[in-house]
Design a protein around this motif. Sequence first.
Motif, PDB file in Angstrom:
ATOM      1  N   ALA A 141      35.297  35.392  56.976  1.00 11.33           N
ATOM      2  CA  ALA A 141      35.039  34.027  56.333  1.00 11.33           C
ATOM      3  C   ALA A 141      34.859  34.210  54.754  1.00 11.33           C
ATOM      4  O   ALA A 141      35.637  33.543  54.246  1.00 11.33           O
ATOM      5  CB  ALA A 141      33.680  33.776  56.552  1.00 11.33           C
ATOM      6  N   ALA A 142      34.343  35.825  53.938  1.00 10.65           N
ATOM      7  CA  ALA A 142      33.770  36.464  52.713  1.00 10.65           C
ATOM      8  C   ALA A 142      35.235  36.960  52.526  1.00 10.65           C
ATOM      9  O   ALA A 142      34.719  37.286  51.293  1.00 10.65           O
ATOM     10  CB  ALA A 142      32.546  36.986  52.796  1.00 10.65           C
ATOM     11  N   ARG A 143      36.067  36.921  52.801  1.00  5.36           N
ATOM     12  CA  ARG A 143      36.719  38.100  52.486  1.00  5.36           C
ATOM     13  C   ARG A 143      37.519  37.333  51.602  1.00  5.36           C
ATOM     14  O   ARG A 143      38.188  37.832  50.676  1.00  5.36           O
ATOM     15  CB  ARG A 143      37.808  38.575  53.298  1.00  5.36           C
ATOM     16  N   SER A 144      37.837  36.112  51.572  1.00  7.60           N
ATOM     17  CA  SER A 144      38.760  35.745  50.336  1.00  7.60           C
ATOM     18  C   SER A 144      37.744  35.298  49.010  1.00  7.60           C
ATOM     19  O   SER A 144      38.335  36.272  48.062  1.00  7.60           O
ATOM     20  CB  SER A 144      38.291  33.836  50.144  1.00  7.60           C
ATOM     21  N   ALA A 145      36.793  35.329  49.330  1.00  4.16           N
ATOM     22  CA  ALA A 145      36.218  35.922  47.480  1.00  4.16           C
ATOM     23  C   ALA A 145      36.256  37.089  46.917  1.00  4.16           C
ATOM     24  O   ALA A 145      36.058  37.597  46.120  1.00  4.16           O
ATOM     25  CB  ALA A 145      34.245  35.630  48.128  1.00  4.16           C
ATOM     26  N   LEU A 146      35.819  37.835  48.417  1.00  2.00           N
ATOM     27  CA  LEU A 146      36.215  39.397  47.564  1.00  2.00           C
ATOM     28  C   LEU A 146      37.898  39.484  47.203  1.00  2.00           C
ATOM     29  O   LEU A 146      37.308  40.303  45.950  1.00  2.00           O
ATOM     30  CB  LEU A 146      36.255  40.319  48.832  1.00  2.00           C
ATOM     31  N   TRP A 147      38.804  38.873  47.466  1.00  2.00           N
ATOM     32  CA  TRP A 147      39.867  38.858  47.064  1.00  2.00           C
ATOM     33  C   TRP A 147      39.824  38.013  44.910  1.00  2.00           C
ATOM     34  O   TRP A 147      40.018  38.916  44.354  1.00  2.00           O
ATOM     35  CB  TRP A 147      41.114  38.214  47.525  1.00  2.00           C
ATOM     36  N   SER A 148      38.685  37.069  45.344  1.00  2.00           N
ATOM     37  CA  SER A 148      38.999  36.278  43.744  1.00  2.00           C
ATOM     38  C   SER A 148      38.342  37.527  42.974  1.00  2.00           C
ATOM     39  O   SER A 148      38.626  37.692  41.704  1.00  2.00           O
ATOM     40  CB  SER A 148      38.012  34.973  44.372  1.00  2.00           C
ATOM     41  N   LEU A 149      36.680  38.458  43.300  1.00  2.00           N
ATOM     42  CA  LEU A 149      35.885  39.570  42.855  1.00  2.00           C
ATOM     43  C   LEU A 149      37.078  40.383  42.359  1.00  2.00           C
ATOM     44  O   LEU A 149      37.792  40.436  40.860  1.00  2.00           O
ATOM     45  CB  LEU A 149      35.106  39.767  44.153  1.00  2.00           C
ATOM     46  N   LEU A 150      37.919  40.995  43.231  1.00  2.00           N
ATOM     47  CA  LEU A 150      38.855  42.036  42.660  1.00  2.00           C
ATOM     48  C   LEU A 150      40.286  41.573  41.469  1.00  2.00           C
ATOM     49  O   LEU A 150      40.223  41.958  41.024  1.00  2.00           O
ATOM     50  CB  LEU A 150      39.519  42.445  43.946  1.00  2.00           C
ATOM     51  N   GLU A 151      40.271  40.350  41.461  1.00  2.00           N
ATOM     52  CA  GLU A 151      41.407  40.057  41.045  1.00  2.00           C
ATOM     53  C   GLU A 151      41.169  39.363  39.157  1.00  2.00           C
ATOM     54  O   GLU A 151      40.898  40.269  38.373  1.00  2.00           O
ATOM     55  CB  GLU A 151      41.904  38.291  41.227  1.00  2.00           C
ATOM     56  N   GLN A 152      39.501  39.500  39.086  1.00  2.00           N
ATOM     57  CA  GLN A 152      38.732  38.907  38.124  1.00  2.00           C
ATOM     58  C   GLN A 152      38.318  40.415  37.617  1.00  2.00           C
ATOM     59  O   GLN A 152      38.906  40.295  36.079  1.00  2.00           O
ATOM     60  CB  GLN A 152      37.201  38.125  38.575  1.00  2.00           C
ATOM     61  N   LEU A 153      38.432  40.808  38.299  1.00  2.00           N
ATOM     62  CA  LEU A 153      38.017  42.150  38.007  1.00  2.00           C
ATOM     63  C   LEU A 153      39.397  42.638  37.207  1.00  2.00           C
ATOM     64  O   LEU A 153      38.903  43.798  35.766  1.00  2.00           O
ATOM     65  CB  LEU A 153      37.139  43.204  38.716  1.00  2.00           C
ATOM     66  N   LYS A 154      40.026  43.185  37.881  1.00  2.00           N
ATOM     67  CA  LYS A 154      41.595  43.525  37.583  1.00  2.00           C
ATOM     68  C   LYS A 154      41.729  43.258  36.730  1.00  2.00           C
ATOM     69  O   LYS A 154      42.643  43.293  35.304  1.00  2.00           O
ATOM     70  CB  LYS A 154      42.470  43.125  38.487  1.00  2.00           C
ATOM     71  N   SER A 155      41.628  41.438  36.469  1.00  2.00           N
ATOM     72  CA  SER A 155      42.008  41.355  35.092  1.00  2.00           C
ATOM     73  C   SER A 155      41.064  41.237  33.740  1.00  2.00           C
ATOM     74  O   SER A 155      41.454  40.825  32.352  1.00  2.00           O
ATOM     75  CB  SER A 155      41.623  39.863  34.918  1.00  2.00           C
TER      76      SER A 155
END
Length: 310
Positions: A141-155
């Motif tokens: 359930a929390a994996r989508s939040a991880l993807w959002s975090l990674l996208e934010q960090l990459k940007s």
Amino acid sequence: MNKIFFLGECMVELRAIDDNTMEQSFAGDVYNSAVYLQRCFPGIKAGMVTAVGTDALSEKMIQKFHHESLDTTFVFQHKDKVPGLYLIKTDAVGERSFTYWRSDAAARYLMDFLSDDVAGLFKTGDALFISGISLAVITPAARSALWSLLEQLKSRGVTLIFDPNYRARLWSSTDEAITAFQRAFQLADIALPGVEDLEVLFGISNAEAAIEYCQSFGIREIVVKNGPESVLTYANGQLQKHPITPVTKVVDTTSAGDAFNGVYLGARIQNRSISDAVQLAATAAGTVIQHPGAIAPAAAFRAAMVTAGI
């Protein structure tokens, strides 16, 4: 890179000494990599991104992080959970068998602590390492939040590093793992896959095919671990094969790939060539498997790496 952080799980390790005795320590794929990087390259700051409990073993684990000079800025303490635990046994040729107790471990709830405010503490030029185990242990359930975090960090200019490290028992299905791994490959700047992991999930049976698969995601630096005999790399348009001399004395194969990852990344952060980084990383892996447990004795490990040219 300013700092490199390792996101995932550190567990309590119990290793059977004999039928009546066990030795307790701490281990986990991302933690192992962080330790070996920090031991070889003290000028680089490596840190953990994880969640533990408030119990005695969690406190001892945090003390161990400090003992290994790891940054604990992103080590969070869950008031209701405790660390995962595993028992390891090795056979006469160093092959391992594991029994795990981790289904409700604190690290599964790491994303509860990684708010936007916390994410803002990462800096441009930092690096973040995740593995297939990192993806698997976080609650689905929390994996989508991880993807959002990674996208934010990459940007923001944070370098993202991914090692598939597939463990079938951690996933509800191969399709779930494939979807997650493909998303991680899409975000990764550096990938460190093993052929075995890609073969199970994607039918890739050799290092050349693994390079080609990773290239399809636009990953800029690819390091394919192909068992004990060779490593294939791709970066800056150059494909290189690096022969490796296998170790003859194998005590425990635990953490060989983790040691390789940590030392390779440390060497690259220090602007060493890919060839030098691979050879140093292979020496680290070969040293670790000559000792029991995931974390080799510091003195023996450092001595071997000094001889190798650290």
